[in-house]
Design an enzyme around this catalytic site. Structure first.
Site, PDB file in Angstrom:
ATOM      1  N   SER B 145       6.962   4.518   7.867  1.00  0.00           N
ATOM      2  CA  SER B 145       6.120   4.656   8.256  1.00  0.00           C
ATOM      3  C   SER B 145       6.272   6.455   9.349  1.00  0.00           C
ATOM      4  O   SER B 145       7.034   7.151   8.878  1.00  0.00           O
ATOM      5  CB  SER B 145       5.023   4.020   8.772  1.00  0.00           C
ATOM      6  OG  SER B 145       3.667   4.304   8.633  1.00  0.00           O
ATOM      7  N   ASP B 221       0.494  -0.695  -1.040  1.00  0.00           N
ATOM      8  CA  ASP B 221       0.414   0.086   0.619  1.00  0.00           C
ATOM      9  C   ASP B 221      -1.245   0.660   0.663  1.00  0.00           C
ATOM     10  O   ASP B 221      -1.743   1.881  -0.251  1.00  0.00           O
ATOM     11  CB  ASP B 221       1.359   1.238   0.946  1.00  0.00           C
ATOM     12  CG  ASP B 221       1.826   1.178   1.807  1.00  0.00           C
ATOM     13  OD1 ASP B 221       0.464   1.601   3.208  1.00  0.00           O
ATOM     14  OD2 ASP B 221       2.984   1.511   2.870  1.00  0.00           O
ATOM     15  N   HIS B 254       1.999  -2.064   3.240  1.00  0.00           N
ATOM     16  CA  HIS B 254       3.095  -1.532   4.464  1.00  0.00           C
ATOM     17  C   HIS B 254       3.185  -2.504   5.976  1.00  0.00           C
ATOM     18  O   HIS B 254       3.901  -1.550   6.657  1.00  0.00           O
ATOM     19  CB  HIS B 254       1.144  -0.562   4.993  1.00  0.00           C
ATOM     20  CG  HIS B 254       2.389   0.740   5.908  1.00  0.00           C
ATOM     21  ND1 HIS B 254       3.143   1.781   4.932  1.00  0.00           N
ATOM     22  CD2 HIS B 254       1.702   1.145   6.942  1.00  0.00           C
ATOM     23  CE1 HIS B 254       3.447   2.373   5.995  1.00  0.00           C
ATOM     24  NE2 HIS B 254       3.186   2.329   7.511  1.00  0.00           N
TER      25      HIS B 254
END
Lengths: 274, 274
Positions: B145, B221, B254
């Site tokens: 991320s 996600d 995620h």
């Protein structure tokens, strides 16, 4: 049963669920990993240790890769009833919340809720059988520390139901261990004869047997002498003619860094028997 | 450097350490996994995402088994300076503590402490080289991320230092993403031309190149459209002639349940290049 979360992992599904439990009198949260599958899969019960919830092994146990490969569901219950209405000793990590010891309490006020033996061996299995695509004729059980001991005792009492049992750093004789004897007295009363059904060494002395056990124990575990004492289990198994593979793992501690290191060995041990 | 904890895991050592950082003006905590080894080992830098510390990937990333097998050290820095004296916005998870964005801030009062670019690319590497048995001629970098983006940008700016780079669900163009553009303005000022050196897409537009990238992105996600947008990276790489292996992973989210599922692939990708 309410779904709290699900997420894909290693091609399987890691879920967290909640239900109202009759035997513990409160909402209980548990985790289930379902591997990719096209038919009902065997079930492996993982019982956690003191202070843990369902989440510790889910986060740190590293079981999903091999469970997905082998095609086995992993069920991770909580370690006690919880909630504002549940009797507890908030400053005592060895009793109450996070410390159910997998017993059915007989003493007031704990008997109302602290029935983790019935919860993990009866109520939750019935729910899992109803809600998940599992083959309940193929069950194994394992766990860590307090939960490793829970797995050994529950297997000894149900040798036909569980086809495999193992433990990471289990308590072996909670009746006499520093960190558990006080709790057993509160849950079960001062008459220690009532504790024997929840004590692995005592069960072996009393004639209970299981096919065979795998136990891993780190030599650098800071609870080795005071709480765990694998030599007591070794001696009891020897005296009872109970098969035991006890592996002392040089330099490993009591944490999930130890558990995860040997998780694959345990899963493969179970699947050979399931 | 102070050792907070070490434990054996998969035959290697998972440690947590603390040191006084000059560039961030505070104590910084980081994790290092050293595999079993008899000579200096290559180093793989893992940069974490928003809200994380060094601990999230250490607990949930499942890197130790393969890192032990391949013989690579894994270094996991924190994501920002922290402490009572560090400017922060406690109610803003996209800025301040846990949200350093791997930039060197230029704006008052953040420039004093928020220098995570220099921290992870200069100060901490010097400490790791001095304190651990590592071969600094063999370094790779990856992350998740915000940290996946950090890895891509740092690799683009140091193509000779890092031999490999990959990312899990990276932010691709923080200058325009909902959850990062406001933070870049606070760290770097309103003139967005100064942000380009911390923006992977802009760096590619400006002529920076790296050997090749591996990027995994889950299709489930929840940040895909608002924050991550892998198609922007794909387009920028295509326009730049930059090699990119982008894998859209069907149904993954995620979380670290996604990251851990593909950790082994990333470690093997890096070790082919280290």
């Amino acid at each position: 049963m309410e779904t709290i979360s699900t997420a894909l992992s290693y091609g399987g599904t890691q879920g967290v669920y909640r239900h109202m439990s009759v035997v513990t009198g409160c909402d209980m949260t548990f985790a289930v990993f379902m591997p990719p599958h096209d038919r009902p899969v065997p079930v492996l019960w993982y019982l956690s240790g003191l202070t843990c919830t369902h989440a510790n092994v889910m986060d740190k146990g590293e079981y999903r890769r091999v469970a997905a490969e082998l095609g086995v569901a992993i069920v991770c219950p909580d370690t006690s009833p919880r909630g504002a209405d549940i009797p507890d000793e908030a400053d005592n990590w060895q009793f109450g919340s996070g410390a159910g010891f997998y017993v059915d309490a007989t003493q007031t006020p704990y008997a109302e809720n602290y029935n983790m033996y019935s919860y993990v061996s009866e109520e939750l299995p019935a729910l899992i059988a109803a809600e998940f695509d599992v083959d309940m004729s193929r069950q194994g059980i394992f766990g860590h520390s307090m939960g490793g001991h829970g797995a050994l005792t529950i297997a000894l009492k149900h040798p036909d139901r569980y086809k495999s049992a193992s433990a990471f750093a289990p308590i072996t004789q909670p009746s006499t261990a520093d960190w558990s004897s006080g709790s057993l007295a509160k849950y079960l009363g001062d008459d220690a004869s009532g504790w024997r059904q929840y004590d692995a060494v005592a069960l072996l002395e009393d004639g209970y047997r299981f096919d065979d056990f795998l136990v891993d124990q780190g030599t650098a575990d800071s609870f080795l002498e005071s709480g765990l004492r694998p030599w007591l289990l070794e001696e009891a198994c020897k005296n009872a003619g109970q098969k035991l593979t006890l592996r002392m793992q040089e330099g490993y501690d009591h944490s999930y860094l130890f558990v995860s290191s040997f998780m694959e060995d345990h899963l493969r041990w179970h699947m050979k028997r399931l």
